[in-house]
Scaffold this motif. Sequence first.
Motif, mmCIF file in Angstrom:
data_model
loop_
_atom_site.group_PDB
_atom_site.id
_atom_site.type_symbol
_atom_site.label_atom_id
_atom_site.label_comp_id
_atom_site.label_asym_id
_atom_site.label_seq_id
_atom_site.Cartn_x
_atom_site.Cartn_y
_atom_site.Cartn_z
ATOM 1 N N MET A 1 0.650 -1.365 0.094
ATOM 2 C CA MET A 1 0.281 -0.202 0.403
ATOM 3 C C MET A 1 0.555 1.197 -0.413
ATOM 4 O O MET A 1 2.213 1.293 0.546
ATOM 5 N N GLU A 2 0.698 2.200 -0.581
ATOM 6 C CA GLU A 2 1.473 3.880 -0.707
ATOM 7 C C GLU A 2 1.335 3.926 0.727
ATOM 8 O O GLU A 2 0.265 3.960 1.497
ATOM 9 N N LYS A 3 2.137 4.595 0.733
ATOM 10 C CA LYS A 3 2.543 5.179 1.867
ATOM 11 C C LYS A 3 1.953 6.053 2.138
ATOM 12 O O LYS A 3 1.527 7.223 1.144
ATOM 13 N N ARG A 4 1.555 6.665 3.098
ATOM 14 C CA ARG A 4 0.578 7.723 3.095
ATOM 15 C C ARG A 4 0.254 9.123 4.460
ATOM 16 O O ARG A 4 -0.331 9.663 4.631
ATOM 17 N N TRP A 5 1.535 9.067 5.147
ATOM 18 C CA TRP A 5 1.402 8.948 6.627
ATOM 19 C C TRP A 5 2.733 10.440 6.563
ATOM 20 O O TRP A 5 4.083 10.139 6.443
ATOM 21 N N TYR A 6 2.818 11.479 7.088
ATOM 22 C CA TYR A 6 2.919 13.032 6.977
ATOM 23 C C TYR A 6 3.105 13.981 8.740
ATOM 24 O O TYR A 6 2.664 13.248 8.935
ATOM 25 N N VAL A 7 4.394 14.216 8.832
ATOM 26 C CA VAL A 7 4.154 14.481 10.804
ATOM 27 C C VAL A 7 4.757 15.869 10.062
ATOM 28 O O VAL A 7 6.076 16.249 9.276
ATOM 29 N N GLY A 8 3.963 16.744 11.083
ATOM 30 C CA GLY A 8 4.633 18.357 10.866
ATOM 31 C C GLY A 8 4.496 18.580 12.575
ATOM 32 O O GLY A 8 4.979 17.417 13.945
ATOM 33 N N ALA A 9 5.838 19.268 12.863
ATOM 34 C CA ALA A 9 6.498 19.723 13.910
ATOM 35 C C ALA A 9 7.040 21.093 14.078
ATOM 36 O O ALA A 9 7.121 21.219 13.692
ATOM 37 N N ASP A 10 5.736 21.584 14.997
ATOM 38 C CA ASP A 10 6.463 22.650 14.835
ATOM 39 C C ASP A 10 7.067 23.031 16.635
ATOM 40 O O ASP A 10 5.991 22.589 17.795
ATOM 41 N N VAL A 11 8.100 23.772 16.262
ATOM 42 C CA VAL A 11 8.933 23.971 17.505
ATOM 43 C C VAL A 11 9.097 25.281 18.401
ATOM 44 O O VAL A 11 8.875 25.794 18.071
ATOM 45 N N GLY A 12 8.668 25.391 19.998
ATOM 46 C CA GLY A 12 8.641 26.100 20.160
ATOM 47 C C GLY A 12 9.460 25.955 21.010
ATOM 48 O O GLY A 12 9.955 25.179 21.918
ATOM 49 N N GLY A 13 9.832 27.866 22.211
ATOM 50 C CA GLY A 13 10.432 27.384 23.682
ATOM 51 C C GLY A 13 9.831 26.453 24.534
ATOM 52 O O GLY A 13 11.076 26.262 25.399
ATOM 53 N N THR A 14 8.322 26.366 24.751
ATOM 54 C CA THR A 14 8.032 25.788 25.851
ATOM 55 C C THR A 14 7.265 24.555 24.819
ATOM 56 O O THR A 14 8.346 23.682 26.141
ATOM 57 N N THR A 15 7.132 23.908 24.182
ATOM 58 C CA THR A 15 6.448 23.170 24.131
ATOM 59 C C THR A 15 6.950 22.941 22.049
ATOM 60 O O THR A 15 7.005 23.528 21.012
ATOM 61 N N ILE A 16 6.697 20.929 21.632
ATOM 62 C CA ILE A 16 6.569 21.075 20.688
ATOM 63 C C ILE A 16 5.148 20.388 20.293
ATOM 64 O O ILE A 16 4.510 19.335 20.951
ATOM 65 N N LYS A 17 4.930 21.082 18.969
ATOM 66 C CA LYS A 17 3.233 20.870 18.892
ATOM 67 C C LYS A 17 3.591 19.628 17.378
ATOM 68 O O LYS A 17 4.434 20.131 16.638
ATOM 69 N N LEU A 18 3.298 18.354 17.702
ATOM 70 C CA LEU A 18 3.513 17.335 16.147
ATOM 71 C C LEU A 18 1.497 16.928 16.294
ATOM 72 O O LEU A 18 0.597 17.005 16.753
ATOM 73 N N GLY A 19 2.145 16.497 14.461
ATOM 74 C CA GLY A 19 0.228 15.985 14.232
ATOM 75 C C GLY A 19 1.058 15.341 13.309
ATOM 76 O O GLY A 19 1.991 15.355 12.043
ATOM 77 N N ILE A 20 -0.257 13.978 13.443
ATOM 78 C CA ILE A 20 1.323 12.947 11.638
ATOM 79 C C ILE A 20 -0.651 12.736 10.912
ATOM 80 O O ILE A 20 -1.632 13.381 11.550
ATOM 81 N N PHE A 21 -0.171 13.234 9.489
ATOM 82 C CA PHE A 21 -1.274 13.654 8.569
ATOM 83 C C PHE A 21 -1.197 13.028 7.677
ATOM 84 O O PHE A 21 -0.287 11.987 7.473
ATOM 85 N N ASP A 22 -2.625 12.215 7.607
ATOM 86 C CA ASP A 22 -3.439 10.774 6.839
ATOM 87 C C ASP A 22 -3.612 11.604 5.158
ATOM 88 O O ASP A 22 -4.930 12.292 5.323
ATOM 89 N N THR A 23 -3.047 11.218 4.577
ATOM 90 C CA THR A 23 -3.437 11.961 3.159
ATOM 91 C C THR A 23 -4.645 11.612 2.404
ATOM 92 O O THR A 23 -5.525 11.782 1.586
ATOM 93 N N ILE A 60 -0.447 4.543 17.881
ATOM 94 C CA ILE A 60 -2.069 4.534 17.070
ATOM 95 C C ILE A 60 -1.927 3.136 15.709
ATOM 96 O O ILE A 60 -2.963 3.371 15.005
ATOM 97 N N GLY A 61 -0.862 2.244 16.047
ATOM 98 C CA GLY A 61 -0.783 1.682 15.180
ATOM 99 C C GLY A 61 -0.558 1.346 13.701
ATOM 100 O O GLY A 61 -0.838 1.108 12.746
ATOM 101 N N ILE A 62 0.761 3.040 13.872
ATOM 102 C CA ILE A 62 0.830 3.184 12.563
ATOM 103 C C ILE A 62 2.710 2.177 12.608
ATOM 104 O O ILE A 62 3.378 2.781 13.088
ATOM 105 N N SER A 63 3.015 2.061 12.069
ATOM 106 C CA SER A 63 4.652 1.597 11.308
ATOM 107 C C SER A 63 5.120 2.884 11.267
ATOM 108 O O SER A 63 5.298 3.566 9.910
ATOM 109 N N TYR A 64 6.043 3.075 11.689
ATOM 110 C CA TYR A 64 7.059 4.476 11.865
ATOM 111 C C TYR A 64 8.066 4.163 9.988
ATOM 112 O O TYR A 64 7.932 5.439 10.175
ATOM 113 N N ASN A 65 7.937 2.934 9.533
ATOM 114 C CA ASN A 65 8.645 3.090 8.660
ATOM 115 C C ASN A 65 7.373 3.130 6.843
ATOM 116 O O ASN A 65 8.226 3.401 6.309
ATOM 117 N N GLU A 66 6.459 3.532 7.585
ATOM 118 C CA GLU A 66 5.643 3.763 6.877
ATOM 119 C C GLU A 66 5.599 5.411 6.710
ATOM 120 O O GLU A 66 4.587 6.527 5.762
#
Length: 311
Positions: A1-23, A60-66
């Motif tokens: 199956m085609e890879k569909r997962w991307y990660v966004g990381a908003d790095v701030g001085g107090t917190t890092i906000k992250l998200g896994i995006f499903d295309t 969340i059951g996603i392979s990091y390799n994906e």
Amino acid sequence: MEKRWYVGADVGGTTIKLGIFDTQANDFCKKWEIPTNTENNGESIVSDLVFSIKETCSDIGISYNEICGIGIDVPGPVNDEGFVYECVNLGWKEVDLYTELKALSGISNIVIGNDANVAALGEMWRGDLGGCDSVVMVTLGTAVGGGVIINGKIHSGSKGAGGEIGHMTVNPDEPDSCGCGMHGCLEQYSSATGIARLARQMMNLDKDSKITAKDIADAAKAGDKEAGKVFDTAMKYLGIALSNVANVVDPQAFIIGGGVSKAGTMITDAVSTYYNMYSMKSLQGRKFFLAKLGNDAGIYGCIKLVLENKQ
């Protein structure tokens, strides 16, 4: 199956906000945040980020390799190769972030940008801008940040410092110095701290007064004349600054974000009035929007960055 997962990381001085995006779903399947560890000049920030991505994928059951791409933003100048010149809030100086992140993550499709520019990209992509793709975003918080998007692309400049609107000189006669060492920067008037500073000056308040920008905005909304003058002055300087920006980049629209933007249409009405007053005719009448995405603007922008760099 085609890879569909991307990660966004908003790095701030107090917190890092992250998200896994499903295309496939065209949105995030998971968003979370972790503390930013700035000890020892932030040496563990990148490894903490990668560990958290791997851990969340497992949860969340996603392979990091994906995972097929990471978009990341940082609070400082960064060039197109992902080299960070300085991030004071992180303790970083001259960090080859792309190389370090690639080595630790095992992922080569990595795109890195300045946080304000990336937030502007996120608002352009997922905000409510009526299809505008050439915009300038200003964030009015403790400081004044800025991002410039031209024809859907970030304009970051030669060393990633493009869009530093907060340090435009709008009053060369200002005796007090800005945090950057200059005098009369926009940040000294239109940031949250700048508005409070203006209030103490214009309302003859004690220098230790705890008055805030929100206090001034609320009082101005309620009809207080003194507060109204303070707020109007802050917006006048912002209107002048954006008029100068427009002379260079000619955007379709402006986006106002950050904590001060919670004042709502009072802020866009005032800024647009002064913008038109100080702009030549061909630049008048541009749209002014309030930011819609809040704290998610950065991670949406990070995803947009890496999707455009799809390998």
